[in-house]
Design a protein around this motif. Sequence first.
Motif, short mmCIF file in Angstrom:
data_model
loop_
_atom_site.label_atom_id
_atom_site.label_comp_id
_atom_site.label_asym_id
_atom_site.label_seq_id
_atom_site.Cartn_x
_atom_site.Cartn_y
_atom_site.Cartn_z
N LEU A 1 -16.12 19.32 88.29
CA LEU A 1 -14.96 18.93 87.49
C LEU A 1 -14.02 18.02 88.30
CD1 LEU A 1 -14.75 22.36 85.78
CD2 LEU A 1 -14.67 20.18 84.54
N PRO A 2 -13.12 17.29 87.62
CA PRO A 2 -12.28 16.29 88.30
C PRO A 2 -11.50 16.83 89.50
CG PRO A 2 -12.13 16.00 85.94
CD PRO A 2 -12.94 17.24 86.15
N ASP A 3 -11.08 18.11 89.47
CA ASP A 3 -10.32 18.65 90.60
C ASP A 3 -11.22 19.35 91.62
OD1 ASP A 3 -11.06 20.98 89.31
OD2 ASP A 3 -9.01 21.69 88.95
N GLY A 4 -12.52 19.17 91.49
CA GLY A 4 -13.46 19.76 92.44
C GLY A 4 -13.96 21.14 92.03
N SER A 5 -13.42 21.70 90.91
CA SER A 5 -13.90 23.00 90.44
C SER A 5 -15.37 22.93 90.04
CB SER A 5 -13.10 23.46 89.21
OG SER A 5 -11.75 23.62 89.53
N TRP B 1 -12.46 26.31 82.55
CA TRP B 1 -11.56 25.38 83.27
C TRP B 1 -10.56 24.76 82.29
CZ3 TRP B 1 -10.91 19.95 83.15
CH2 TRP B 1 -10.23 19.40 84.24
N HIS C 1 -17.99 15.76 84.95
CA HIS C 1 -17.54 14.56 85.67
C HIS C 1 -16.41 13.86 84.93
CE1 HIS C 1 -21.58 14.21 88.04
NE2 HIS C 1 -20.76 15.12 88.55
N ALA C 2 -15.53 13.23 85.73
CA ALA C 2 -14.30 12.64 85.19
C ALA C 2 -14.58 11.57 84.13
CB ALA C 2 -13.48 12.04 86.33
N ASN D 1 -7.74 26.98 81.38
CA ASN D 1 -6.74 26.98 82.46
C ASN D 1 -5.90 25.72 82.47
OD1 ASN D 1 -7.60 29.51 83.30
ND2 ASN D 1 -9.10 28.68 84.73
N GLN D 2 -6.38 24.63 81.84
CA GLN D 2 -5.62 23.38 81.75
C GLN D 2 -4.71 23.38 80.50
OE1 GLN D 2 -6.24 20.82 84.22
NE2 GLN D 2 -7.41 22.51 85.08
#
Length: 228
Positions: A116-120, A80, A53-54, A83-84
């Motif tokens: 995750l913040p982008d919906g992942s 994730w 969560h953000a 990938n960032q």
Amino acid sequence: MTTTATWLGHACVLIRTRQHSLLIDPFLSGQPLPPPVSPDTIAADFILLTHGHADHVGDTVNIARRTGATVISNYEITTWLTNQGVSRVHPMHIGGSYRFPFGRLKLTQAVHGSGLPDGSYGGNPCGLLLALDGCTLYHAGDTGLFGDMALIGEAGIDLAFLPIGDNFTMGPEDALRAVQLLKPRRVVPIHYNTWELIRQDADSWAERVRQETATQAIVLAPGGSVEL
Ligand code: NI
Ligand code: MN
């Protein structure tokens, strides 16, 4: 130098051991009030994330890129982060432990979500059980009350960080039950007062802990520390 744990607001805790800085859930720039330490200058050798969560991932990507810190979390979150553009990660999962340069970390269960913040997909949320410098620390992450906290407590916890905010996590009543199951020597309430939705009276909660358990409850202001 003694080992210290500093609450940086919300669920963010900075642990300074003799040799390392461990940053847990570094949600700093997103806090409504200016955080006690800027994410642009904070030191970190390791960043530990309880879930995706953000309000927990927070400034992780920027801090990790700047400091070169190794980010430790569940497999889905570390993938994730790679990938960032985060170059150093250490994937783990619930029930697993590993001996790091700072001590041993085990991921424990938490009853919550982890998107995750982008919906992942962020896998399952975790708690952190840390053995370092002869002390055992437990950061529950975001969680509801669960009976197996009694099993986690068998490790003999010196210091626990427990959410008391209600709405998204345990509220004061369940967090008191959690203290009774975990039986930590000391407890610090977290994940409250960041927003109106999770406003709580931490002092009266601490008073109930003192009256109804053998645990010492310590209410910190953001930036306040406990020596281990
Ligand atoms: Ni959460
Ligand atoms: Mn949260």
